[in-house]
Design a protein around this motif. Structure first.
Motif, PDB file in Angstrom:
ATOM      1  N   ARG A  84       0.842  -1.207   0.000  1.00  0.00           N
ATOM      2  CA  ARG A  84       0.000   0.000   0.000  1.00  0.00           C
ATOM      3  C   ARG A  84       0.873   1.252   0.000  1.00  0.00           C
ATOM      4  O   ARG A  84       1.838   1.353   0.737  1.00  0.00           O
ATOM      5  CB  ARG A  84      -0.882   0.025   1.235  1.00  0.00           C
ATOM      6  N   GLY A  85       0.493   2.214  -0.820  1.00  0.00           N
ATOM      7  CA  GLY A  85       1.166   3.501  -0.846  1.00  0.00           C
ATOM      8  C   GLY A  85       2.528   3.481  -1.519  1.00  0.00           C
ATOM      9  O   GLY A  85       3.224   4.479  -1.515  1.00  0.00           O
ATOM     10  N   GLN A  86       2.952   2.375  -2.094  1.00  0.00           N
ATOM     11  CA  GLN A  86       4.246   2.321  -2.760  1.00  0.00           C
ATOM     12  C   GLN A  86       4.074   1.822  -4.191  1.00  0.00           C
ATOM     13  O   GLN A  86       3.103   1.147  -4.513  1.00  0.00           O
ATOM     14  CB  GLN A  86       5.191   1.365  -2.035  1.00  0.00           C
ATOM     15  N   ASN A  87       5.058   2.185  -5.008  1.00  0.00           N
ATOM     16  CA  ASN A  87       5.082   1.621  -6.357  1.00  0.00           C
ATOM     17  C   ASN A  87       5.380   0.124  -6.239  1.00  0.00           C
ATOM     18  O   ASN A  87       6.178  -0.283  -5.405  1.00  0.00           O
ATOM     19  CB  ASN A  87       6.182   2.268  -7.196  1.00  0.00           C
ATOM     20  N   MET A 135      16.680 -18.802  -4.974  1.00  0.00           N
ATOM     21  CA  MET A 135      16.209 -17.418  -4.975  1.00  0.00           C
ATOM     22  C   MET A 135      14.687 -17.365  -5.102  1.00  0.00           C
ATOM     23  O   MET A 135      14.034 -16.539  -4.460  1.00  0.00           O
ATOM     24  CB  MET A 135      16.870 -16.636  -6.106  1.00  0.00           C
ATOM     25  N   PHE A 136      14.105 -18.251  -5.912  1.00  0.00           N
ATOM     26  CA  PHE A 136      12.653 -18.308  -6.049  1.00  0.00           C
ATOM     27  C   PHE A 136      12.016 -18.619  -4.697  1.00  0.00           C
ATOM     28  O   PHE A 136      11.020 -17.999  -4.315  1.00  0.00           O
ATOM     29  CB  PHE A 136      12.257 -19.362  -7.090  1.00  0.00           C
ATOM     30  N   ARG A 137      12.600 -19.546  -3.974  1.00  0.00           N
ATOM     31  CA  ARG A 137      12.090 -19.922  -2.644  1.00  0.00           C
ATOM     32  C   ARG A 137      12.205 -18.756  -1.663  1.00  0.00           C
ATOM     33  O   ARG A 137      11.282 -18.481  -0.900  1.00  0.00           O
ATOM     34  CB  ARG A 137      12.865 -21.143  -2.133  1.00  0.00           C
ATOM     35  N   VAL A 138      13.324 -18.052  -1.675  1.00  0.00           N
ATOM     36  CA  VAL A 138      13.529 -16.911  -0.771  1.00  0.00           C
ATOM     37  C   VAL A 138      12.515 -15.805  -1.066  1.00  0.00           C
ATOM     38  O   VAL A 138      11.940 -15.225  -0.139  1.00  0.00           O
ATOM     39  CB  VAL A 138      14.976 -16.373  -0.908  1.00  0.00           C
ATOM     40  N   LYS A 139      12.277 -15.511  -2.315  1.00  0.00           N
ATOM     41  CA  LYS A 139      11.406 -14.393  -2.694  1.00  0.00           C
ATOM     42  C   LYS A 139       9.920 -14.715  -2.556  1.00  0.00           C
ATOM     43  O   LYS A 139       9.115 -13.814  -2.339  1.00  0.00           O
ATOM     44  CB  LYS A 139      11.701 -13.947  -4.137  1.00  0.00           C
ATOM     45  N   THR A 140       9.529 -15.977  -2.726  1.00  0.00           N
ATOM     46  CA  THR A 140       8.095 -16.301  -2.785  1.00  0.00           C
ATOM     47  C   THR A 140       7.604 -17.251  -1.694  1.00  0.00           C
ATOM     48  O   THR A 140       6.397 -17.381  -1.514  1.00  0.00           O
ATOM     49  CB  THR A 140       7.755 -16.959  -4.132  1.00  0.00           C
ATOM     50  N   PRO A 154       1.921 -12.780   2.560  1.00  0.00           N
ATOM     51  CA  PRO A 154       2.119 -11.347   2.782  1.00  0.00           C
ATOM     52  C   PRO A 154       3.606 -10.994   2.740  1.00  0.00           C
ATOM     53  O   PRO A 154       4.448 -11.773   3.184  1.00  0.00           O
ATOM     54  CB  PRO A 154       1.554 -11.110   4.186  1.00  0.00           C
ATOM     55  N   SER A 155       3.907  -9.841   2.222  1.00  0.00           N
ATOM     56  CA  SER A 155       5.261  -9.286   2.083  1.00  0.00           C
ATOM     57  C   SER A 155       6.204 -10.188   1.288  1.00  0.00           C
ATOM     58  O   SER A 155       7.418 -10.137   1.459  1.00  0.00           O
ATOM     59  CB  SER A 155       5.866  -8.961   3.472  1.00  0.00           C
TER      60      SER A 155
END
Length: 163
Positions: A84-87, A135-140, A154-155
Motif C-alpha cells: 500500500r502507498g508504494q510503487n 532465490m525463487f524460494r527466498v522471494k516467494t 504477505p510481504s
C-alpha cells in the motif's frame, strides 16, 4: 485321370516375373515414402523443440550484452510485490544458456524503471538451476516445482508471469 498342365516356355513365367517386379517396385516405393515421412516428422520434432527453447525471451537488459544467450528450459519468471502507498516492485529471474557457460541472471527494482541487475556465472546447468530455485524460494516461499500450485504470502513476491 488328372491331366497335367504343361506350360509353354515363355507363357506365364514372364508374367509372374513382371508381377514380382511390380511388387518389388511397390515395396521400394513404400520404403522410400516411409523414409521421407520419417525425415519429415524428425524435422518437425526438431523445429518444435527449437521453438519451445526459443519461446521464452531473454530479458531485454541481458539481451543487449549477450545477444547469443537463450533461456535454459523453462527457468524464467517475473515476480511482483505490491504494498500500500508504494510503487510495485518487480524481480526477474532466468537461467541462461550461453556459448561458454550457464548464467543465473536476475533483475530487480520498481515497476517503470530498469532497475538493478546481476549475472552469476555458473559452471554447470545444475548449479544455475540450484541458484534459481533457491532465490525463487527466498522471494516467494514457494518451491519452483510447485509453481502451478502457487500460494501467495504477505510481504512476499507473487508470480506475475512466467516470461
Amino acid at each position: 485321370m488328372a491331366r497335367r498342365r504343361r506350360r509353354r516356355r515363355g507363357q506365364g513365367a514372364g508374367k509372374r516375373t513382371s508381377d514380382d517386379g511390380a511388387a518389388a517396385k511397390r515395396r521400394q516405393e513404400r520404403l522410400i515414402n516411409a523414409k521421407i515421412y520419417q525425415f519429415f516428422f524428425d524435422a518437425l520434432d526438431a523445429a518444435a523443440d527449437d521453438l519451445a527453447r526459443r519461446k521464452r525471451a531473454v530479458d531485454q537488459v541481458l539481451a543487449a550484452s549477450h545477444p547469443e544467450a537463450t533461456v535454459f528450459e523453462d527457468y524464467s519468471c517475473s515476480l511482483r510485490q505490491t504494498s500500500r502507498g508504494q510503487n510495485p516492485k518487480f524481480y526477474v529471474m532466468q537461467v541462461i544458456e550461453n556459448k561458454t557457460a550457464y548464467l543465473f541472471f536476475f533483475r530487480w527494482g520498481r515497476v517503470g524503471e530498469e532497475g538493478k541487475w546481476k549475472i552469476e556465472e555458473k559452471d554447470t546447468a545444475d548449479d544455475a538451476i540450484e541458484a534459481f530455485e533457491k532465490m525463487f524460494r527466498v522471494k516467494t516461499r514457494n518451491d519452483w516445482e510447485d509453481k502451478d500450485d502457487f500460494k501467495t504470502f504477505p510481504s512476499r513476491y507473487a508470480v506475475f508471469e512466467e516470461s
